[in-house]
Design an enzyme around this catalytic site. Structure first.
Site, PDB file in Angstrom:
ATOM      1  N   ARG A 169       5.701   6.472  14.396  1.00 27.69           N
ATOM      2  CA  ARG A 169       5.773   7.044  13.056  1.00 27.69           C
ATOM      3  C   ARG A 169       5.221   8.234  13.137  1.00 27.69           C
ATOM      4  O   ARG A 169       4.284   8.640  13.985  1.00 27.69           O
ATOM      5  CB  ARG A 169       4.855   5.930  12.324  1.00 27.69           C
ATOM      6  N   HIS A 229       0.689  -0.954   0.017  1.00 26.51           N
ATOM      7  CA  HIS A 229       0.078   0.116  -0.140  1.00 26.51           C
ATOM      8  C   HIS A 229       0.922   1.113   0.049  1.00 26.51           C
ATOM      9  O   HIS A 229       2.055   1.287   0.188  1.00 26.51           O
ATOM     10  CB  HIS A 229      -0.983   0.070   1.087  1.00 26.51           C
ATOM     11  N   HIS A 266       4.729   0.356   0.090  1.00 22.87           N
ATOM     12  CA  HIS A 266       5.476  -0.643   1.134  1.00 22.87           C
ATOM     13  C   HIS A 266       4.430  -1.806   1.664  1.00 22.87           C
ATOM     14  O   HIS A 266       3.436  -1.645   1.581  1.00 22.87           O
ATOM     15  CB  HIS A 266       5.955   0.373   2.377  1.00 22.87           C
ATOM     16  N   ASP A 309       0.681   4.790   2.033  1.00 22.75           N
ATOM     17  CA  ASP A 309      -0.327   5.312   3.195  1.00 22.75           C
ATOM     18  C   ASP A 309      -1.374   6.423   2.899  1.00 22.75           C
ATOM     19  O   ASP A 309      -1.172   7.286   2.253  1.00 22.75           O
ATOM     20  CB  ASP A 309       0.829   6.011   4.335  1.00 22.75           C
TER      21      ASP A 309
END
Ligand code: FE2
Length: 291
Positions: A279, A106, A264, A108
């Site tokens: 993150r 995907h 990723h 993000d």
């Protein structure tokens, strides 16, 4: 990939032929402007940077993120109470046989009107082995297509939606780690948005594929059934090994990836071990089409 200019402020070693660079000999907490400019040049060249041996407080992590651009907050994931720009991506050792966050290819939050530019992921605690992250270069994926396929795709748009996490996804059997604070029933995640299938970098003019298997549901103007054969082909085509690299984490590593032109995949192969990542997310722009 051939290196254009040497890097003088850190050591850089390409991770693979397609994308990604290992960087060492740098302290991200105290970068002067010239070193940061060189880091940005490496980011543009390699799309994924794996930077070793960093000791960052959450405040320093956020400050570094802000040098790349304003942060953005995710629509359905709980942020840390004391650090609202940080998501704790955690899987506990006793959480077995569940899906983890990001465990499919995907980009993000591609369903946002302005999907993120990129993310900075900092490893606070990693398994002794497993829990790697794979990346795929979507420029290479586009460039490897035939001229006929490129001509067909260039003017098309695809529909993206955060449905798996919104109202539409509540009945789905989507068991995610209890350690990720996913807020269900968020109607804004169900919203559909059309983005160009071929995304143009306004600076370089380079084109990248911009569809992914989590959030892209169909081609604009077509049904899901009609779209499926072409989207399935593109999802598989984009992640062939020649377009990818694999990042093996050590505690105190930080990675930054370009969410506009790289996908990723978080490999979920570490049941029985704890993994804690922090993150942050850099805000992006509305994707520009190639047509
Ligand atoms: Fe992700």
């Amino acid at each position: 990939m051939t290196q254009t200019q040497p890097y003088t402020r850190f050591e850089l070693r390409p991770m693979a032929g397609a994308l990604g660079a290992d960087i060492s000999g740098i302290d991200l907490a105290s970068l002067d402007d010239a070193a940061f400019a060189e880091l940005q040049r490496a980011f543009a060249e390699y799309l994924v940077l794996h930077i070793h041996d960093q000791h960052l407080t959450p405040e320093q992590h956020v400050a570094l993120t802000l040098r790349f651009g304003p942060t953005t907050r995710s629509p359905y994931i709980k942020h840390m109470d004391e650090h609202p720009d940080i998501i704790a991506v955690l899987k506990e050792a006793d959480e077995a046989r569940i899906s983890t966050f990001g465990n499919a290819w995907h980009s993000d939050f591609s369903f946002l009107e302005e999907p993120p530019l990129g993310s900075l992921l900092y490893a606070r605690e990693v398994p002794s082995h497993g829990g790697d992250t794979l990346f795929a270069n979507m420029y290479l994926a586009y460039e490897a297509l035939s001229d006929g396929m490129k001509r067909m795709l260039d003017p098309l748009k695809a529909i993206h939606t955060g449905k798996p996490y919104g109202v539409g996804g509540v009945s789905a059997d989507l068991r995610v780690s209890r350690s990720i604070g996913i807020e269900r029933n968020r109607p804004e995640a169900d919203r559909e948005i059309a983005h160009p299938i071929v995304r143009l970098d306004p600076v370089t003019g380079r084109k990248a594929l911009f569809v992914n298997s989590i959030y892209t549901t169909r081609i604009e103007g077509m049904t899901e059934a009609e779209s499926r054969p072409l989207l399935s082909f593109l999802f598989g085509h984009a992640v062939q090994p020649e377009f990818t690299c694999r990042l093996r984490w050590r505690t105190h590593d930080l990675a930054i990836w370009d969410n506009r032109c790289a996908m990723h995949y978080a490999v979920n192969d570490y049941d029985g071990q704890r993994r804690l990542m922090h993150r942050t997310t850099v805000a992006g722009e509305r994707p520009l089409g190639a047509a």
